[in-house]
Scaffold this active site. Structure first.
Site, mmCIF file in Angstrom:
data_model
loop_
_atom_site.group_PDB
_atom_site.id
_atom_site.type_symbol
_atom_site.label_atom_id
_atom_site.label_comp_id
_atom_site.label_asym_id
_atom_site.label_seq_id
_atom_site.Cartn_x
_atom_site.Cartn_y
_atom_site.Cartn_z
ATOM 1 N N LYS A 232 114.553 28.834 29.564
ATOM 2 C CA LYS A 232 114.307 28.863 31.008
ATOM 3 C C LYS A 232 114.277 27.450 31.574
ATOM 4 C CE LYS A 232 109.878 29.138 32.639
ATOM 5 N NZ LYS A 232 109.668 28.059 33.611
ATOM 6 N N ASN A 233 113.659 26.541 30.846
ATOM 7 C CA ASN A 233 113.490 25.201 31.394
ATOM 8 C C ASN A 233 114.720 24.317 31.223
ATOM 9 O OD1 ASN A 233 111.043 25.919 32.341
ATOM 10 N ND2 ASN A 233 109.859 24.954 30.696
ATOM 11 N N ARG B 191 110.238 25.023 40.501
ATOM 12 C CA ARG B 191 110.230 23.559 40.593
ATOM 13 C C ARG B 191 111.619 23.006 40.933
ATOM 14 N NH1 ARG B 191 105.594 21.091 40.701
ATOM 15 N NH2 ARG B 191 106.226 19.359 39.377
ATOM 16 N N ASP C 77 104.148 27.107 38.271
ATOM 17 C CA ASP C 77 102.959 27.776 37.754
ATOM 18 C C ASP C 77 101.679 27.182 38.299
ATOM 19 O OD1 ASP C 77 104.409 29.476 36.025
ATOM 20 O OD2 ASP C 77 104.946 27.646 34.977
ATOM 21 N N ASP D 214 103.116 24.239 26.625
ATOM 22 C CA ASP D 214 103.452 25.648 26.859
ATOM 23 C C ASP D 214 103.142 26.528 25.639
ATOM 24 O OD1 ASP D 214 104.334 24.777 29.293
ATOM 25 O OD2 ASP D 214 106.431 24.690 28.710
ATOM 26 N N VAL E 26 98.324 17.380 28.780
ATOM 27 C CA VAL E 26 99.460 17.328 29.713
ATOM 28 C C VAL E 26 99.062 17.783 31.118
ATOM 29 C CG1 VAL E 26 101.842 18.076 30.131
ATOM 30 C CG2 VAL E 26 101.061 17.625 27.800
HETATM 31 N N1 EPU Z 1 103.146 14.530 37.062
HETATM 32 C C1 EPU Z 1 102.667 13.709 38.063
HETATM 33 N N2 EPU Z 1 103.509 13.372 39.084
HETATM 34 C C2 EPU Z 1 104.795 13.816 39.144
HETATM 35 C C3 EPU Z 1 105.279 14.655 38.112
HETATM 36 C C4 EPU Z 1 104.430 14.994 37.074
HETATM 37 O O1 EPU Z 1 101.507 13.287 38.029
HETATM 38 O O2 EPU Z 1 105.512 13.483 40.094
HETATM 39 C C5 EPU Z 1 102.237 14.912 35.957
HETATM 40 C C6 EPU Z 1 101.905 16.408 36.022
HETATM 41 O O3 EPU Z 1 100.874 16.664 36.908
HETATM 42 C C7 EPU Z 1 101.522 16.694 34.593
HETATM 43 C C8 EPU Z 1 102.443 15.770 33.805
HETATM 44 O O4 EPU Z 1 102.895 14.769 34.723
HETATM 45 O O5 EPU Z 1 100.197 16.304 34.371
HETATM 46 C C9 EPU Z 1 103.634 16.439 33.173
HETATM 47 O O6 EPU Z 1 104.381 17.154 34.144
HETATM 48 P P1 EPU Z 1 105.962 17.296 34.031
HETATM 49 O O7 EPU Z 1 106.597 16.651 35.205
HETATM 50 O O8 EPU Z 1 106.392 16.857 32.675
HETATM 51 O O9 EPU Z 1 106.125 18.871 34.152
HETATM 52 P P2 EPU Z 1 107.244 19.672 34.923
HETATM 53 O O10 EPU Z 1 108.554 18.976 34.835
HETATM 54 O O11 EPU Z 1 106.759 20.034 36.261
HETATM 55 C C10 EPU Z 1 108.102 21.045 32.895
HETATM 56 C C11 EPU Z 1 108.202 22.502 32.546
HETATM 57 C C12 EPU Z 1 106.821 23.055 32.223
HETATM 58 C C13 EPU Z 1 106.224 22.252 31.076
HETATM 59 C C14 EPU Z 1 106.198 20.760 31.437
HETATM 60 C C15 EPU Z 1 105.719 19.870 30.310
HETATM 61 C C16 EPU Z 1 110.045 23.198 33.905
HETATM 62 C C17 EPU Z 1 110.534 24.017 35.037
HETATM 63 N N3 EPU Z 1 108.747 23.228 33.664
HETATM 64 O O12 EPU Z 1 107.301 20.972 34.066
HETATM 65 O O13 EPU Z 1 107.013 24.375 31.781
HETATM 66 O O14 EPU Z 1 104.930 22.696 30.823
HETATM 67 O O15 EPU Z 1 107.525 20.320 31.801
HETATM 68 O O16 EPU Z 1 106.537 20.019 29.183
HETATM 69 O O17 EPU Z 1 110.825 22.570 33.203
HETATM 70 C C18 EPU Z 1 106.665 26.676 31.634
HETATM 71 O O18 EPU Z 1 107.801 26.804 31.231
HETATM 72 O O19 EPU Z 1 105.850 27.599 31.580
HETATM 73 C C19 EPU Z 1 106.232 25.409 32.210
HETATM 74 C C20 EPU Z 1 105.199 25.288 33.015
#
Ligand code: EPU
Length: 443
Positions: free
Chosen positions: A34-35, A104, A128, A316, A338
């Site tokens: 999915k991601n 996202r 989420d 996750d 995280v």
């Molecule tokens: N963060 C910030 N500022 C930002 C971006 C992120 O402070 O501008 C912080 C977040 O708050 C968090 C950390 O950085 O504390 C990590 O967030 P990240 O940006 O890595 O997460 P994401 O890209 O929003 C993706 C996956 C998530 C997965 C995370 C970590 C997708 C659509 N989602 O989220 O997956 O948990 O990376 O590996 O790719 C899921 O599939 O259930 C899911 C939530």
């Protein structure tokens, strides 16, 4: 709270009813992740010709992303597990507000739309309900590349007179999404972009590989550095997605949790190294071949686990693991590093009899970003808990699966509300769980 998240709390929405079913057994072949799929769909926008993605999972997020892309004039054709994306040289640079808070993806569209249209509006992101999910890294990176950004209550407007400019960007934390924003913006930018402290999750690397097939100049360097030299144009490409490592782990745990045995195919061992190691250390017997991974256990033992960026134990995997810890013979601990707020679902596990306590006391060292905060990001789990059925509401996709496997191992029936979260992130979870022997009905 936006509409999508408000729906979570709706106890009248569709629900699953789970009856005790005994050990879950069988084979599950997982699809692409999915991601990764949704990011490939965005990358395809950057090509001058159509791209094809295969092994696409049948998950709600793909439908949402396809609708977002169609709304801005991109052709998206879905045929079974194959998606063909036909980019437009002149997309509508405005993602409609109706896509606010659904996933996202809109924030990732800013860079590609700036390249195509030199302006863009995207509604605020959702996803989420885990932590605050800020977007400051994305915003700052695009500004460093020369974009003018305005943040409104309902979204972000961006403008860029010419091409985005390559630059050196140091991410404060190796964020998956922010790394993807920079990669997607840098491949057509003028000059060189160097990302320091980049995320190296397999899904990020998969996106980089897809863009390389499209003609991008991307180098993966040691020490979390990604170097991208902008090119004038990209062409369409084809890619088969690698298996979803979150889904693979979830089904292995479903088997272990119920005293059964699930054999998972479609996801290679190298995407699950830390997960397999953790299960082995808990006493599970894990058999690995080139095609299948099978986990079984006589009695599980406690563990101390910390979530982390890749190649650490991914966040996750944490909700299914905590549920599994309730069946280990002793005290386990889990430190979430995280997201500061990813343990809220534990209430549902407690309602089923799981003995889990949350603490704001940091179980890591001062290096933990949440060390001095009041975030409840540490959990102590006591096993073996006798779980019983309950009526619970699922708050997010991975937490949802943990409630399902807790219900599968419980005595008595359970009803789970908010199951649209599961269907957004798992490939046909209802059919797959039933094929493993779970006594599951939709209500
Ligand atoms: N963060 C910030 N500022 C930002 C971006 C992120 O402070 O501008 C912080 C977040 O708050 C968090 C950390 O950085 O504390 C990590 O967030 P990240 O940006 O890595 O997460 P994401 O890209 O929003 C993706 C996956 C998530 C997965 C995370 C970590 C997708 C659509 N989602 O989220 O997956 O948990 O990376 O590996 O790719 C899921 O599939 O259930 C899911 C939530």
């Amino acid at each position: 709270m936006d509409d999508a998240l408000a729906a979570v709390a709706d106890p009248e929405g569709p629900a699953w009813h789970i009856e005790p079913s005994g050990p879950l057994r069988g084979d599950v072949v997982v699809s692409g992740s999915k991601n990764a799929v949704t990011k490939h769909m965005v990358a395809a926008l950057l090509g001058d010709s159509p791209s094809t993605i295969t092994n696409v999972p049948d998950v709600g997020d793909v439908g949402i992303t396809a609708d977002i892309l169609r709304s801005i004039g991109i052709g998206v054709e879905v045929e079974g597990d194959r998606i063909t994306i036909t980019p437009s040289p002149e997309p509508v640079p405005r993602v409609p507000l109706e896509f606010s808070g659904l996933n996202r993806i809109p924030i990732l569209l800013l860079g590609p739309l700036l390249h195509r249209a030199h302006e863009a509006f995207v509604p605020l992101v959702g996803g989420d309900r885990i932590g605050r999910r800020p977007i400051d890294f994305h915003v700052s990176a695009l500004q460093q590349m020369g974009a003018e950004l305005e943040l409104h209550d309902n979204g972000i407007t961006a403008r860029m007179a010419g091409r985005l400019k390559g630059t050196r960007i140091t991410l404060p934390y190796p964020s998956v999404g922010a790394t993807e924003t920079v990669i997607l913006s840098a491949v057509l930018a003028e000059g060189r972009t160097v990302i320091h402290n980049a995320a190296t999750e397999p899904e990020v690397v998969e996106l980089a590989l897809f863009l390389q097939r499209m003609g991008a100049l991307i180098a993966l360097r040691p020490d979390r550095r990604i170097v991208i030299d902008g090119v004038e144009s990209l062409t369409g490409a084809s890619a088969r997605l690698a298996g979803d490592r979150l889904e693979a782990f979830s089904y292995l745990v479903a088997g272990l949790m119920t005293g059964g045995q699930v054999r998972v195919g479609g996801c290679h061992q190298d995407r699950l190294v830390t997960a397999i190691n953790t299960l082995q250390r808990m006493g599970a017997r894990v058999e690995i071949t080139d095609d299948w991974i099978t986990a079984s256990a006589v009695q599980l033992h406690p563990a101390a686990v910390q979530t982390d960026t890749h190649p650490g134990f991914m966040t996750d995997w944490q909700p299914p693991l905590i549920v599994l810890m309730t069946q280990a013979d002793g005290m386990s601990v889990l430190h979430e590093t995280v997201y500061e707020d990813r343990l809220g679902y534990v209430d549902a596990i407690k309602a089923m009899g799981g003995e889990v306590e949350l603490f704001d006391t940091c179980l890591g060292g001062p290096a933990c970003r949440f060390h001095d905060s009041s975030a409840k990001h540490s959990a102590v789990v006591r096993g073996v808990s006798k779980l019983h059925g309950a009526d619970v509401t699922i708050p997010d996709v991975r937490a949802g699966f943990s409630s399902v496997i807790a219900a599968a191992a419980a005595e008595g029936a359970s009803t789970l509300h908010g199951i649209h979260h599961l269907e957004r992130g798992y490939d046909r979870p209802f059919e797959t769980l039933r094929s493993l022997g779970l006594n599951l009905t939709r209500t």
